[in-house]
Design a protein around this motif. Structure first.
Motif, short mmCIF file in Angstrom:
data_model
loop_
_atom_site.label_atom_id
_atom_site.label_comp_id
_atom_site.label_asym_id
_atom_site.label_seq_id
_atom_site.Cartn_x
_atom_site.Cartn_y
_atom_site.Cartn_z
N ARG A 182 33.47 4.01 2.00
CA ARG A 182 34.57 3.14 1.59
C ARG A 182 34.26 2.55 0.21
N ASN A 183 35.24 2.60 -0.68
CA ASN A 183 35.11 2.08 -2.05
C ASN A 183 33.95 2.75 -2.80
N TYR A 184 33.80 4.04 -2.59
CA TYR A 184 32.75 4.82 -3.25
C TYR A 184 32.93 4.80 -4.76
N ARG A 185 31.81 4.60 -5.47
CA ARG A 185 31.80 4.68 -6.94
C ARG A 185 30.52 5.37 -7.36
N ARG A 186 30.66 6.53 -7.96
CA ARG A 186 29.50 7.27 -8.44
C ARG A 186 28.89 6.56 -9.64
N ILE A 187 27.56 6.44 -9.63
CA ILE A 187 26.82 5.95 -10.79
C ILE A 187 26.27 7.14 -11.55
N GLN A 188 25.63 8.06 -10.85
CA GLN A 188 25.14 9.29 -11.48
C GLN A 188 24.97 10.38 -10.44
N LEU A 189 25.08 11.60 -10.90
CA LEU A 189 24.82 12.79 -10.10
C LEU A 189 24.31 13.81 -11.10
N LYS A 190 22.98 14.04 -11.09
CA LYS A 190 22.41 14.88 -12.15
C LYS A 190 21.11 15.53 -11.69
N ALA A 191 20.79 16.64 -12.33
CA ALA A 191 19.51 17.30 -12.12
C ALA A 191 18.41 16.44 -12.75
N VAL A 192 17.27 16.36 -12.09
CA VAL A 192 16.12 15.62 -12.61
C VAL A 192 14.86 16.46 -12.36
N THR A 193 13.81 16.09 -13.04
CA THR A 193 12.49 16.60 -12.71
C THR A 193 11.77 15.49 -11.96
N TYR A 194 11.33 15.77 -10.76
CA TYR A 194 10.62 14.79 -9.94
C TYR A 194 9.18 15.27 -9.81
N ARG A 195 8.30 14.56 -10.49
CA ARG A 195 6.91 14.98 -10.56
C ARG A 195 6.84 16.44 -11.01
N ASP A 196 6.33 17.36 -10.22
CA ASP A 196 6.22 18.77 -10.64
C ASP A 196 7.39 19.63 -10.19
N TRP A 197 8.38 19.05 -9.53
CA TRP A 197 9.48 19.82 -8.98
C TRP A 197 10.68 19.77 -9.91
N THR A 198 11.07 20.94 -10.39
CA THR A 198 12.21 21.00 -11.31
C THR A 198 13.52 21.24 -10.57
N ASN A 199 13.47 21.68 -9.32
CA ASN A 199 14.68 21.83 -8.52
C ASN A 199 14.88 20.53 -7.75
N ALA A 200 15.38 19.53 -8.49
CA ALA A 200 15.54 18.19 -7.95
C ALA A 200 16.81 17.58 -8.54
N ALA A 201 17.39 16.62 -7.81
CA ALA A 201 18.60 15.96 -8.29
C ALA A 201 18.68 14.55 -7.73
N ASP A 202 19.28 13.67 -8.50
CA ASP A 202 19.56 12.30 -8.07
C ASP A 202 21.06 12.12 -7.92
#
Length: 126
Positions: free
Chosen positions: A48-68
């Motif tokens: 309810r009342n959803y508001r996206r702040i971000q949706l993006k690919a990230v590098t998390y430590r050594d993992w490049t197949n990651a997203a926030d």
């Protein structure tokens, strides 16, 4: 985190305390793209009342197949969530570290430290 909460299912564990909740979720046989998985999840979201702040690919430590995927939601009280998905073991495992607190407390020193320490110390299966 102080208390272990109710588990979501057999492949998740929930921890909560001091107004912050962490859900650790995993599966064997991850998808091809953490970002594509979050994009699909967002299309089906029902907050309810959803508001996206971000949706993006990230590098998390050594993992490049990651997203926030980060968003706020709620009525009355607004909540803030960050769901970090990542793939390990060459696609063998998929993980999500899903944090939620009230939006008012999201940037508190304690919550910021908990997220930072949690992300820095999480140890997935090899």
């Amino acid at each position: 985190m102080a208390d272990k909460g109710q588990d979501y299912d057999e492949t998740s564990r929930q921890f909560q305390g001091n107004g912050l909740k962490l859900m650790v979720d995993w599966k064997v046989g991850a998808g091809d793209s953490a970002l594509a998985d979050w994009q699909e999840s967002e299309r089906g979201q029902t907050f309810r009342n959803y508001r996206r702040i971000q949706l993006k690919a990230v590098t998390y430590r050594d993992w490049t197949n990651a997203a926030d995927w980060e968003w706020t939601f709620g009525s009355g009280t607004t909540y803030h969530s960050l769901n970090r998905g990542f793939v390990t073991g060459g696609g063998k495992y998929g993980y999500a570290l899903y944090w939620t607190s009230t939006d008012a407390d999201w940037n508190s020193a304690a919550n910021t430290a908990a997220r930072s320490i949690g992300f820095a110390t999480f140890q997935p299966a090899p």
